[in-house]
Write a protein that holds these residues in place. Structure first.
Motif, PDB file in Angstrom:
ATOM      1  N   VAL A  67     -19.774  29.835  25.047  1.00 56.99           N
ATOM      2  CA  VAL A  67     -20.879  28.970  24.619  1.00 56.99           C
ATOM      3  C   VAL A  67     -22.138  29.534  25.257  1.00 56.99           C
ATOM      4  O   VAL A  67     -22.144  29.845  26.454  1.00 56.99           O
ATOM      5  CB  VAL A  67     -20.686  27.503  25.095  1.00 56.99           C
ATOM      6  N   SER A  68     -23.177  29.719  24.466  1.00 51.42           N
ATOM      7  CA  SER A  68     -24.434  30.169  25.065  1.00 51.42           C
ATOM      8  C   SER A  68     -25.614  29.475  24.410  1.00 51.42           C
ATOM      9  O   SER A  68     -25.526  28.993  23.282  1.00 51.42           O
ATOM     10  CB  SER A  68     -24.576  31.689  24.986  1.00 51.42           C
ATOM     11  N   MET A  69     -26.691  29.436  25.160  1.00 52.23           N
ATOM     12  CA  MET A  69     -27.924  28.790  24.695  1.00 52.23           C
ATOM     13  C   MET A  69     -28.947  29.890  24.456  1.00 52.23           C
ATOM     14  O   MET A  69     -29.164  30.732  25.328  1.00 52.23           O
ATOM     15  CB  MET A  69     -28.409  27.827  25.792  1.00 52.23           C
ATOM     16  N   ILE A  70     -29.544  29.895  23.267  1.00 52.96           N
ATOM     17  CA  ILE A  70     -30.525  30.936  22.950  1.00 52.96           C
ATOM     18  C   ILE A  70     -31.898  30.291  22.846  1.00 52.96           C
ATOM     19  O   ILE A  70     -32.105  29.367  22.060  1.00 52.96           O
ATOM     20  CB  ILE A  70     -30.146  31.644  21.629  1.00 52.96           C
ATOM     21  N   ARG A  71     -32.805  30.780  23.706  1.00 50.36           N
ATOM     22  CA  ARG A  71     -34.193  30.280  23.680  1.00 50.36           C
ATOM     23  C   ARG A  71     -35.074  31.480  23.410  1.00 50.36           C
ATOM     24  O   ARG A  71     -35.231  32.333  24.281  1.00 50.36           O
ATOM     25  CB  ARG A  71     -34.582  29.683  25.036  1.00 50.36           C
TER      26      ARG A  71
END
Ligand code: SF4
Length: 498
Positions: A67-71
């Motif tokens: 799971v990763s968060m892309i900003r």
């Protein structure tokens, strides 16, 4: 529903080949084929949350891999699992269960193109944790399964090893324990029950099998030793090394473990399972397996006839990938590590396996001797060993046989506590460790690039298999926590596929 994603190019700046399976509000579940990127196929759950994107990758069994968060161009890993051992790492301190549950909660509200697909993603977080926990019954703590992925079934068929490589935890004073057919069948039934329990009708997704043994050819050689008196006499003269190693073989059964030599003394015959029959039973339990992997060692291969190897490949309808741990093709390094076979012996074994039809994957270890080691009063450089190994790999693995090209798996040395080599590293005995300007990681990168320049099919299995497995096990033994609070940020180059 449209087959093309509206969100996927927000992930990495371009759209890999994919099919949309399901949609929710500002969210999609896609099957990403991997054909255009050379990666394994995966499912991607893409969720738009304000200006941010959450990307959850799932394997073909529907279990979360990361799971990763892309900003913007930054990607922060929240959760990661590198292989089939199920060692989840939470990088932000959030509980693993919460991150897993969030993904499946989202998917449960999606509308699927084909409602039958929905079932594959019907996992609960506690079920996943339990699944990986229960699967540990299929292998020992010491076992390492290279390229262990979500679609691989493991069946343990022996324990320990008669050899004595100084970096390996497998050797034991008792030698190898070859399981009898009842034990092997029991282990395969257990594997089948566990996979049916957790994967239900999706058990067919498990299309790779691994026969877990230090070398399946010990079964063949031990069987021959027991059944063929003339060969027994012959190897006493011609191959004392194999004779000696077979002297450390045992037949393990539920009620007793008996030395091979004792079985000879008792006049027993035909009771060591033949590898062809082992594969047959594996296939009966898992008829949908497409690839079956196992280990074979150099001395055992060279002691086996070409005819038997061809039979094993052709008649066993299954073992089609063989892993050979050569570690180094530099004779002094190999000898130092406890593998006395020469580069010539290794060439012979690999050529025999390739000619028989197997796809051969060799494992090379980098960093085991640090900058180098002292032997016979002289310093032997680690880099010199790697250079010689690279030249040997080019010669031996550079050509394809029967349309199959061999593959090289480069592994970084990970000290295993209690092994003689780890002791040498700990006390700087006989070994010169890497200095401040070098490190095993740098050496692996250099070696992989060196092989790639030669046009060889090479993959670094650092961080993906051995290391995560070994370190995780050490962490468990020493009571260290499973969770990491380290956060990893890195830039996504525009139009670079993650
Ligand atoms: S042959 Fe393989 S399993 Fe056996 S001791 Fe050496 S590395 Fe370990």
């Amino acid at each position: 529903m449209e087959a093309y994603s509206r969100l996927i190019d927000l992930v990495g700046g371009f759209s890999p080949v994919h099919t949309v399976l399901a949609r929710g509000a500002d969210a999609e579940l896609c099957y990403v084929h991997g054909k255009d990127t050379g990666n394994d196929p995966q499912y991607w759950l893409i969720e738009k949350k304000g200006k941010n994107i959450t990307l959850t990758t799932l394997g073909l069994t529907g279990i979360v891999q990361s799971v990763s968060m892309i900003r913007g161009h930054k990607r922060e890993h929240l959760l990661e699992r590198k292989n089939g051992y199920g060692n989840f790492r939470s990088y932000t301190g959030q509980p693993v269960e919460r991150l897993l549950a969030a993904a499946y909660d989202s998917i449960s509200g999606f509308e699927f193109n084909d409602p039958r697909h929905k079932e594959l993603f019907g996992w609960r977080a506690d079920q996943i944790i339990a699944r990986f926990g229960e699967m540990k019954q299929l292998y020992d703590e010491k076992d390492i399964v290279p390229e262990y992925n979500d679609t691989m079934v493991i069946a343990k068929i022996s324990k320990s090893c008669p050899r004595a490589c100084i970096y390996c935890p497998e050797p034991s004073a008792q030698g190898i324990q070859l399981y009898d057919m009842d034990t092997i069948t029991h282990n395969m039934s257990m594997a089948k029950n566990l996979h049916e329990k957790y994967h239900g009708r999706f058990i067919n997704e498990m299309n790779e099998g691994f026969l877990n043994t230090s070398s399946i050819l010990w079964f063949h050689l031990a069987g021959r030793y027991l059944d063929d008196k003339a060969w027994r006499e012959e190897i006493k003269e011609d191959n004392p090394c194999i004779e000696n190693l077979l002297g450390r073989a045992n037949l393990f059964g539920e009620k007793s473990t008996i030395r091979l030599k004792e079985l000879v003394r008792r006049g027993a015959k035909g009771i060591i399972p033949d590898p062809k029959d082992i594969v047959g039973v594996f296939r009966e339990h898992f008829p949908h397996l497409e690839k079956i992997y196992t280990f074979m060692g150099v001395p055992e291969t060279n002691a086996t006839s070409e005819g038997y190897l061809s039979e094993l490949f052709n008649n066993a309808e299954g073992i089609n990938r063989v892993l050979v741990g050569i570690e180094s093709a530099h004779n002094p390094t190999s000898r130092f590590l406890g593998k006395k076979e020469t580069a010539e012996d290794k060439t012979r074994a690999i050529t025999m396996l390739q000619k028989a039809g197997f796809k051969v994957k060799v494992i090379v270890q980098v960093g085991a001797v640090g900058e180098g080691f002292y032997h016979g009063g002289r310093f032997v450089s680690g880099r010199e060993g790697l250079e010689e190994t690279a030249a040997w790999l080019k010669q031996t693995m550079g050509n394809s046989y029967n349309g199959k090209t061999g593959k090289i798996l480069v592994s970084r040395y990970v000290p295993v506590e209690g092994t003689p080599l780890a002791e040498m590293h700990n006390h700087m005995r006989n070994i010169r460790p890497y200095g401040p300007k070098n490190s095993p990681e740098k050496e692996v990168r250099w070696f992989v690039r060196r092989l790639q320049k030669e046009g060889l099919d090479v993959v670094s299995i650092v961080d993906e298999d051995y290391e995560v497995a070994v370190q995780e096990r050490r962490a468990i033994r020493t009571g260290a926590g499973r969770k990491e609070t380290r956060s990893r940020n890195f830039q996504i180059p525009p139009s670079h596929f993650i």
